[in-house]
Design a protein around this motif. Structure first.
Motif, mmCIF file in Angstrom:
data_model
loop_
_atom_site.group_PDB
_atom_site.id
_atom_site.type_symbol
_atom_site.label_atom_id
_atom_site.label_comp_id
_atom_site.label_asym_id
_atom_site.label_seq_id
_atom_site.Cartn_x
_atom_site.Cartn_y
_atom_site.Cartn_z
ATOM 1 N N LYS A 98 29.094 0.015 -9.514
ATOM 2 C CA LYS A 98 28.955 1.598 -9.977
ATOM 3 C C LYS A 98 27.879 1.784 -10.718
ATOM 4 O O LYS A 98 27.238 2.881 -10.670
ATOM 5 C CB LYS A 98 30.377 1.992 -10.725
ATOM 6 N N LYS A 133 33.255 11.547 -9.260
ATOM 7 C CA LYS A 133 33.989 10.349 -9.758
ATOM 8 C C LYS A 133 34.490 9.606 -8.446
ATOM 9 O O LYS A 133 34.422 8.417 -8.189
ATOM 10 C CB LYS A 133 35.019 10.224 -10.761
ATOM 11 N N ALA A 134 35.419 10.360 -7.660
ATOM 12 C CA ALA A 134 35.894 9.986 -6.449
ATOM 13 C C ALA A 134 34.709 9.195 -5.535
ATOM 14 O O ALA A 134 34.976 8.668 -4.828
ATOM 15 C CB ALA A 134 36.852 11.101 -5.817
ATOM 16 N N GLU A 170 33.595 6.141 -6.592
ATOM 17 C CA GLU A 170 34.594 5.050 -6.311
ATOM 18 C C GLU A 170 34.662 4.755 -5.003
ATOM 19 O O GLU A 170 34.489 3.367 -4.481
ATOM 20 C CB GLU A 170 36.038 5.394 -6.794
ATOM 21 N N CYS A 171 34.421 5.508 -4.037
ATOM 22 C CA CYS A 171 34.314 5.328 -2.602
ATOM 23 C C CYS A 171 33.235 4.728 -2.348
ATOM 24 O O CYS A 171 33.133 3.541 -1.424
ATOM 25 C CB CYS A 171 34.125 6.863 -1.893
ATOM 26 N N GLU A 205 33.442 1.003 -3.228
ATOM 27 C CA GLU A 205 34.102 0.303 -2.278
ATOM 28 C C GLU A 205 33.279 -0.159 -1.126
ATOM 29 O O GLU A 205 33.539 -1.175 -0.546
ATOM 30 C CB GLU A 205 35.423 0.983 -1.941
ATOM 31 N N ILE A 255 40.451 3.736 1.729
ATOM 32 C CA ILE A 255 40.223 4.653 0.601
ATOM 33 C C ILE A 255 41.425 5.518 0.231
ATOM 34 O O ILE A 255 41.774 5.621 -0.830
ATOM 35 C CB ILE A 255 38.973 5.388 0.756
ATOM 36 N N LYS A 279 44.284 3.573 -1.266
ATOM 37 C CA LYS A 279 43.851 3.308 -2.880
ATOM 38 C C LYS A 279 44.004 4.433 -3.611
ATOM 39 O O LYS A 279 43.739 4.470 -4.973
ATOM 40 C CB LYS A 279 42.462 2.711 -2.764
ATOM 41 N N ILE A 320 42.025 7.023 -3.735
ATOM 42 C CA ILE A 320 40.657 7.425 -4.346
ATOM 43 C C ILE A 320 40.490 9.079 -3.689
ATOM 44 O O ILE A 320 40.044 9.809 -4.420
ATOM 45 C CB ILE A 320 39.549 6.678 -3.722
ATOM 46 N N CYS A 333 38.318 11.563 2.851
ATOM 47 C CA CYS A 333 37.197 10.486 2.785
ATOM 48 C C CYS A 333 36.454 10.570 3.817
ATOM 49 O O CYS A 333 34.901 10.424 3.434
ATOM 50 C CB CYS A 333 38.196 9.138 3.034
#
Length: 117
Positions: free
Chosen positions: A20, A36-37, A40-41, A44, A60, A63, A65, A72
């Protein structure tokens, strides 16, 4: 002669955090805003490297996210437009410009200088 104030910090972080951090640093240096999402995506995706779009979106959303696979897909399209993701047929991967390191022991060594005029 100019005086340079040097800050030298050393910390040990998890694999997820270092992934990250690399993405956030790339986005900061290139003036790209992400949520933030989104981070995270992208993290991953960085761990998976090259993956099939539909499977990735399903993972995704599982999870949590993003709330759905469609959310997504929308985020991936925005990231693609910002140059963060490359799409090849139905496969996606992070842009090579990010130079993301994910395997083995990782040491990041950034040297950033701000010169006062």
């Amino acid at each position: 002669m100019a005086v340079v104030k040097k800050v030298d910090k050393r910390i040990k972080v998890s694999r997820d955090d270092i992934i990250k951090y690399q993405i956030v640093t790339y986005c900061f240096l290139n003036n790209i805003q992400i949520s933030k999402a989104d981070l995270e995506c992208l993290a991953e995706l960085g761990k998976l490297k090259n993956t099939e779009l539909n499977k990735f979106c399903k993972v995704i959303s599982e999870k949590q996210i993003f709330k759905s696979a469609q959310s997504c897909r929308n985020a991936i399209q925005k990231a693609k437009n910002k140059g963060l993701i490359e799409k090849d047929n139905k496969k996606i991967l992070l842009s090579n410009d990010i130079q993301l390191q994910v395997d083995g022991t990782i040491l990041l060594d950034y040297k950033i200088l701000s010169v006062e005029e």
